[in-house]
Design an enzyme around this catalytic site. Structure first.
Site, PDB file in Angstrom:
ATOM      1  N   ASP A 212     -51.636  -3.581  -1.263  1.00  0.00           N
ATOM      2  CA  ASP A 212     -51.103  -3.830   0.081  1.00  0.00           C
ATOM      3  C   ASP A 212     -51.677  -2.801   1.065  1.00  0.00           C
ATOM      4  O   ASP A 212     -51.589  -1.602   0.813  1.00  0.00           O
ATOM      5  CB  ASP A 212     -49.571  -3.724   0.020  1.00  0.00           C
ATOM      6  N   HIS A 304     -50.352 -16.035   2.751  1.00  0.00           N
ATOM      7  CA  HIS A 304     -49.991 -14.961   3.679  1.00  0.00           C
ATOM      8  C   HIS A 304     -51.199 -14.434   4.451  1.00  0.00           C
ATOM      9  O   HIS A 304     -51.126 -14.245   5.670  1.00  0.00           O
ATOM     10  CB  HIS A 304     -49.319 -13.824   2.892  1.00  0.00           C
TER      11      HIS A 304
HETATM   12  C1  HEM Z   1     -51.914  -8.679   4.447  1.00  0.00           C
HETATM   13  C2  HEM Z   1     -48.016  -8.187   1.626  1.00  0.00           C
HETATM   14  C3  HEM Z   1     -45.160  -8.785   5.504  1.00  0.00           C
HETATM   15  C4  HEM Z   1     -49.054  -8.723   8.317  1.00  0.00           C
HETATM   16  C5  HEM Z   1     -51.102  -8.521   3.347  1.00  0.00           C
HETATM   17  C6  HEM Z   1     -51.568  -8.388   1.993  1.00  0.00           C
HETATM   18  C7  HEM Z   1     -50.470  -8.222   1.214  1.00  0.00           C
HETATM   19  C8  HEM Z   1     -49.310  -8.284   2.060  1.00  0.00           C
HETATM   20  C9  HEM Z   1     -50.442  -8.026  -0.296  1.00  0.00           C
HETATM   21  C10 HEM Z   1     -53.037  -8.460   1.532  1.00  0.00           C
HETATM   22  C11 HEM Z   1     -53.711  -7.148   1.485  1.00  0.00           C
HETATM   23  C12 HEM Z   1     -53.837  -6.448   2.803  1.00  0.00           C
HETATM   24  O1  HEM Z   1     -54.735  -6.734   3.626  1.00  0.00           O
HETATM   25  O2  HEM Z   1     -52.983  -5.589   3.041  1.00  0.00           O
HETATM   26  C13 HEM Z   1     -46.896  -8.326   2.441  1.00  0.00           C
HETATM   27  C14 HEM Z   1     -45.525  -8.314   1.964  1.00  0.00           C
HETATM   28  C15 HEM Z   1     -44.731  -8.480   3.049  1.00  0.00           C
HETATM   29  C16 HEM Z   1     -45.602  -8.604   4.203  1.00  0.00           C
HETATM   30  C17 HEM Z   1     -45.095  -8.146   0.517  1.00  0.00           C
HETATM   31  C18 HEM Z   1     -43.242  -8.545   3.158  1.00  0.00           C
HETATM   32  C19 HEM Z   1     -42.411  -8.048   2.267  1.00  0.00           C
HETATM   33  C20 HEM Z   1     -45.969  -8.831   6.595  1.00  0.00           C
HETATM   34  C21 HEM Z   1     -45.501  -8.949   7.955  1.00  0.00           C
HETATM   35  C22 HEM Z   1     -46.604  -8.922   8.746  1.00  0.00           C
HETATM   36  C23 HEM Z   1     -47.756  -8.804   7.889  1.00  0.00           C
HETATM   37  C24 HEM Z   1     -44.040  -9.040   8.377  1.00  0.00           C
HETATM   38  C25 HEM Z   1     -46.706  -8.998  10.251  1.00  0.00           C
HETATM   39  C26 HEM Z   1     -45.808  -9.454  11.051  1.00  0.00           C
HETATM   40  C27 HEM Z   1     -50.157  -8.694   7.508  1.00  0.00           C
HETATM   41  C28 HEM Z   1     -51.513  -8.659   8.009  1.00  0.00           C
HETATM   42  C29 HEM Z   1     -52.340  -8.680   6.889  1.00  0.00           C
HETATM   43  C30 HEM Z   1     -51.469  -8.697   5.735  1.00  0.00           C
HETATM   44  C31 HEM Z   1     -51.948  -8.616   9.456  1.00  0.00           C
HETATM   45  C32 HEM Z   1     -53.875  -8.700   6.891  1.00  0.00           C
HETATM   46  C33 HEM Z   1     -54.328 -10.127   7.082  1.00  0.00           C
HETATM   47  C34 HEM Z   1     -55.834 -10.258   7.079  1.00  0.00           C
HETATM   48  O3  HEM Z   1     -56.412 -10.369   5.982  1.00  0.00           O
HETATM   49  O4  HEM Z   1     -56.419 -10.267   8.176  1.00  0.00           O
HETATM   50  N1  HEM Z   1     -49.727  -8.462   3.370  1.00  0.00           N
HETATM   51  N2  HEM Z   1     -46.898  -8.507   3.788  1.00  0.00           N
HETATM   52  N3  HEM Z   1     -47.338  -8.759   6.591  1.00  0.00           N
HETATM   53  N4  HEM Z   1     -50.163  -8.707   6.153  1.00  0.00           N
HETATM   54 FE1  HEM Z   1     -48.537  -8.677   4.961  1.00  0.00          FE
END
Ligand code: HEM
Length: 394
Positions: A212, A304
């Site tokens: 993450d 996601h």
């Molecule tokens: C990407 C997990 C909530 C925004 C990711 C990734 C994971 C992840 C594993 C892929 C690796 C990375 O680029 O970091 C989670 C989990 C969440 C959560 C477990 C809730 C418990 C959110 C929320 C937002 C968000 C609430 C924004 C409002 C993003 C963004 C990316 C991302 C902007 C990168 C997307 C890209 O590849 O351009 N998240 N996330 N995430 N997450 Fe989350």
């Protein structure tokens, strides 16, 4: 300058600052000079003074506590000034490995453990001091997925306390809350932890086991405008930012029941490596256009990373989340999730469109629920001789 906000302060902490500044008896405890190592391998001291506060650009330290406080009823501008004056002195000392002036356990401050303390202010604080309030400094709009609880939401002030030692975090929290006595009281506290699980340079793993934090804007370089308040914003915020703190429950039992392939499809990345399901390594760009033999997107339409991906350059922000793992209620096996923390110049412009898109459609929503939400303006850094938030009063 330090003394300018102290008139009438009845607090032990402010009185102690005044005593020391007037040449009276200083703390009997030997000081560790700022910027030097104290004892132990994790005892690096982060600099406190500068154009920006610490705790934003640094790689996040393993432990964090987020404390929201409310000002006492009837608080006026003088209360705000006194609080920021006390905290400025306390934070500068703690980050340098020195006890605060009223510290009963200054030995606990000697291991700095990369301590950073970052101070945010809510709308009420800015209104009380009569400074211009940025339009975004308000609760986020309600999202359909939200199940927000007042216990984890709102607040007049935020302390983000990070260090590589939980003892250092706890001590700093204790001193800062003690220093706020009579001026502000605790509204909520959220503790978190994170580790580069596979070693330095690799993002953390959250409690779903996902890597993450991979895709981030270059806020220390080309994308700095995404992070720091624009010149067109209020003058008191120049060098400052905004922070969104969302508490998001993660249903670990539900996640356990899902097969590995479905879990990878939910995010669009491999669990083992964090690489996109379209191939390559951790830092390979996901191919959002790739289709399988049947013509379906390889990265699911509701995955996601597809839904969270910026659809315009300004829809980006710095993610700085921490895992939490509280004691489960009787009858359940976990009370876990993310203290999801983002920094950006303008949360309404940058963060809200992404959160709105995820609320509309995101496979992760099957196992995640936002239960807390708060927005704060992050004060600029205090330069030499300044008190945090000094420009609020000019
Ligand atoms: C990407 C997990 C909530 C925004 C990711 C990734 C994971 C992840 C594993 C892929 C690796 C990375 O680029 O970091 C989670 C989990 C969440 C959560 C477990 C809730 C418990 C959110 C929320 C937002 C968000 C609430 C924004 C409002 C993003 C963004 C990316 C991302 C902007 C990168 C997307 C890209 O590849 O351009 N998240 N996330 N995430 N997450 Fe989350």
């Amino acid at each position: 300058v330090l003394l300018s906000g102290l008139a009438g302060a009845g607090l032990a902490a402010t009185a102690a600052i005044a005593t020391a500044a007037s040449g009276g008896p200083a703390s009997a405890v030997p000081a560790v000079p700022p910027g030097t190592r104290a004892t132990g391998p994790d005892a690096v001291a982060r600099p406190f003074r500068g154009p920006h506060q610490a705790g934003i650009l640094e790689a996040p330290a393993a432990y964090a506590t987020f404390v929201a406080l409310d000002l006492v009823d009837g608080a006026d501008s003088d209360v705000v000034r006194r609080l920021l004056t006390v905290w400025t002195d306390d934070i500068e000392r703690l980050m340098a490995g020195r006890g605060t002036l009223t510290d009963q356990e200054p030995e606990l401050a000697s291991v700095t453990a990369e301590l950073t303390v970052t101070v945010g202010v809510g709308r009420r604080v800015v209104e009380i001091v009569g400074a211009p309030v940025p339009a975004w400094l308000a609760p986020l709009p309600a999202f359909s997925i939200d199940r927000l609880h007042p216990r984890w939401s709102g607040g007049d002030l935020l302390l983000q306390i990070c260090a590589t030692s939980p003892t250092t975090v706890a001590h700093a929290q204790r001193r800062l809350l003690s220093g706020a006595g009579g001026l502000a009281s605790v509204r909520w506290v959220q503790r978190g932890f994170r580790e580069p699980h596979e070693g330095p340079g690799v993002p953390m793993r959250n409690l779903f086991g996902q890597v993450d934090g991979t895709v981030q804007p270059d806020v220390a370089g080309l994308d700095a405008d995404l992070l720091w308040s624009a010149d067109a914003g209020p003058a008191w915020l120049r060098g400052g930012s905004s922070v969104v703190v969302r508490r998001i429950e993660m249903d670990l039992d539900g996640w356990d029941r899902v097969d590995r392939l479905s879990r990878e499809n939910a995010i669009g990345r491999r669990l083992a490596t964090g690489a996109p399901v379209t191939g390559g390594g951790l830092h390979t760009a996901p191919d959002l256009e790739a289709v399988d033999g049947l013509g379906f997107h390889v990265i699911d339409d509701a995955a996601h990373i597809r839904r969270a991906h910026a659809s315009a350059p300004h829809e980006r922000f710095l993610r700085r989340p921490y895992s939490y793992d509280d004691a489960p209620d009787a009858g359940s096996t976990s009370s876990s999730g993310l203290v999801f923390v983002t920094y950006q110049a303008d949360p309404v412009r940058q963060f809200v469109p992404v959160q709105a898109r995820l609320a509309e459609l995101d496979l992760l929503n099957l196992w995640t629920t936002p239960v807390g939400s708060a927005v704060f303006a992050v004060l600029p850094g205090a330069r030499e001789g300044e008190v945090l938030g000094q420009a609020l009063f000019t």
